[in-house]
Design a protein around this motif. Sequence first.
Motif, PDB file in Angstrom:
ATOM      1  N   ILE A   1       1.352  -1.194   0.108  1.00  0.00           N
ATOM      2  CA  ILE A   1      -0.364   0.159  -0.158  1.00  0.00           C
ATOM      3  C   ILE A   1       1.133   1.766   0.160  1.00  0.00           C
ATOM      4  O   ILE A   1       0.324   2.189  -0.729  1.00  0.00           O
ATOM      5  CB  ILE A   1      -0.669  -0.326   1.439  1.00  0.00           C
ATOM      6  N   ASN A   2       2.269   0.965   1.412  1.00  0.00           N
ATOM      7  CA  ASN A   2       3.210   2.427   0.888  1.00  0.00           C
ATOM      8  C   ASN A   2       3.651   2.818  -0.254  1.00  0.00           C
ATOM      9  O   ASN A   2       3.686   3.763  -0.985  1.00  0.00           O
ATOM     10  CB  ASN A   2       4.352   2.225   1.966  1.00  0.00           C
ATOM     11  N   GLU A   3       3.325   2.276  -0.797  1.00  0.00           N
ATOM     12  CA  GLU A   3       4.345   1.651  -2.180  1.00  0.00           C
ATOM     13  C   GLU A   3       3.126   2.152  -3.740  1.00  0.00           C
ATOM     14  O   GLU A   3       3.747   3.486  -4.419  1.00  0.00           O
ATOM     15  CB  GLU A   3       4.592   0.175  -3.095  1.00  0.00           C
ATOM     16  N   LYS A   4       2.451   1.405  -3.739  1.00  0.00           N
ATOM     17  CA  LYS A   4       1.411   2.212  -4.381  1.00  0.00           C
ATOM     18  C   LYS A   4       0.399   3.808  -4.092  1.00  0.00           C
ATOM     19  O   LYS A   4       0.099   3.986  -4.738  1.00  0.00           O
ATOM     20  CB  LYS A   4       0.014   0.674  -4.792  1.00  0.00           C
ATOM     21  N   LEU A   5      -0.241   3.663  -3.317  1.00  0.00           N
ATOM     22  CA  LEU A   5      -0.250   4.891  -2.646  1.00  0.00           C
ATOM     23  C   LEU A   5      -0.098   5.082  -1.884  1.00  0.00           C
ATOM     24  O   LEU A   5      -0.660   6.071  -0.890  1.00  0.00           O
ATOM     25  CB  LEU A   5      -2.075   4.347  -1.820  1.00  0.00           C
ATOM     26  N   GLY A   6       1.088   5.654  -1.317  1.00  0.00           N
ATOM     27  CA  GLY A   6       1.857   5.967  -0.101  1.00  0.00           C
ATOM     28  C   GLY A   6       1.680   7.968   0.144  1.00  0.00           C
ATOM     29  O   GLY A   6       2.429   8.105   0.645  1.00  0.00           O
ATOM     30  N   ASP A   7       1.319   8.336  -1.274  1.00  0.00           N
ATOM     31  CA  ASP A   7       1.162   9.706  -1.870  1.00  0.00           C
ATOM     32  C   ASP A   7      -0.444   9.898  -0.886  1.00  0.00           C
ATOM     33  O   ASP A   7      -0.330  11.189  -0.353  1.00  0.00           O
ATOM     34  CB  ASP A   7       1.042   9.779  -2.826  1.00  0.00           C
ATOM     35  N   ARG A   8      -0.939   8.975  -0.273  1.00  0.00           N
ATOM     36  CA  ARG A   8      -2.545   9.382   0.443  1.00  0.00           C
ATOM     37  C   ARG A   8      -2.695   8.334   2.058  1.00  0.00           C
ATOM     38  O   ARG A   8      -3.019   8.690   2.868  1.00  0.00           O
ATOM     39  CB  ARG A   8      -3.579   8.865  -0.737  1.00  0.00           C
TER      40      ARG A   8
END
Length: 342
Positions: free
Chosen positions: A57-64
Motif C-alpha cells: 500500500i505504501n508503494e502504490k498509494l504512499g502519497d495518500r
Amino acid sequence: MRKTLTRTWILVCGAAFMCWALTGCVGSQDRKIVRIGHNQSTNHPTHIALTAFQDFINEKLGDRYVVEVYPSELLGSQTDMVQLTQTGAIDFCVASNAILETFSKNYEIFNLPYLFASTEAYHHVMDDAAVTGPIFDSTVKAGFTAVTWLDAGTRNFYTLNRPIESPADLKGLKIRVQQSPTNIEMMRLLGGSATPMGFGEVYTALQSGIIDGAENNEMALTDNGHGDVCKYYSYDMHQMVPDILIGNNAFMEGLSEEERAIFEEGFQIVNQVEREEWIKAVEGAKERSAREQQVNFIYPDQKPFVEACLPLHDKVLSNNTALQPIYDAIQVYNQLYPAAAE
Ligand code: GCU
C-alpha cells in the motif's frame, strides 16, 4: 554573518531532511494513517503478511495512505481490537474466527470441531467466496466486514503434565479455550472444564497452574512460550479455525474505486504471504519445541474425540438454519478432499 547564515541554512536543510526521512514525503500531513492491530509477535506469519501489505500500500498509494501495523496486543486483546475496528478508532485488525461468533452467529460454523475432512478441504472452502460470503458479510450492520482469511493451522490439546490420549484424560482438567460459546460447548462434550480467556493471559495462567492446559496450533508452543511449561502436545486435531482480517466499513466505503481495487489486491497479498509463511513456521515450531523445549508429541486415536464432538454440528445447525446450505457446501469439499488414508 556569512558563517551564521550558512549555519542557519544547514539547520533548515537538516530539519527538512529529517522531516522527509521521518514522514516519507512532502505533504505527509495530508496522508491518512491506516492502523492495523493483531495479537501475534513480529516473527509470526500474520505480522510478516501484514508487513507485506504495508509495503504494497505504501508503494502504490504512499502519497495518500500510511499503513501502520501494531503487533503483540499493543492495541488490546482481539476482542478490544474488534471493538476498535467497529467504531473506526482503528481501520483493520486480525481476529480469530472463534471470537467473531459473538459479533455474528454465522461465524459459529467455522468454529465447529471436526468440520473439515482435511487441510485441502479447509483451504478450498475458505477460498470459495460463495461459501464464505454469507459469513464475511454478516457483520456489516456491526460496522465491519471480513476482507480475507489467514491460516491458523490445526488446534490440538496441550497440557502441563497429563498426556491426552483420549477424551477421558481431559476429565477434571481446566483447559483454556477462546472466548466463544461453541468452544465452551466443545470442551463440555469432551469432558474437560473450559476456562475462556484472552490469548495474552494464557502463558501466565499455565505457569501459575490456574489452568492445566490449553489448545492451539504448534506456534503457541514456541512463539508464545507455552512449550516452556506444557510438555505434552496431543494431535487430536479438533479444529481448523481461521483468523480473519476485518476492516472498518466506513473506511472501506470511503475508498475510491481505484483505491479499493488496490486494497483488494493487498488483502490477497496478506492471504498468500501468510499461507506460505505458515507452512515454514509450523514446521520450525514443531522441530524447535521438540528439541529445545522437550515437548512430547502424542498421536491419539481421533475417533473418540470426533464422536464426542459431533452432536455440536446438529446443535449449531438447528439453532441457525441459515447455516445449513453453507454446511452442505462444505461437505462437497470434504468429499472431494477426504482425509489422507492412515
Ligand atoms: C491462534 C490464532 C489467534 C488466536 C489464538 C488464541 O494463535 O492465530 O488468532 O487469538 O490462537 O487461541 O486466542
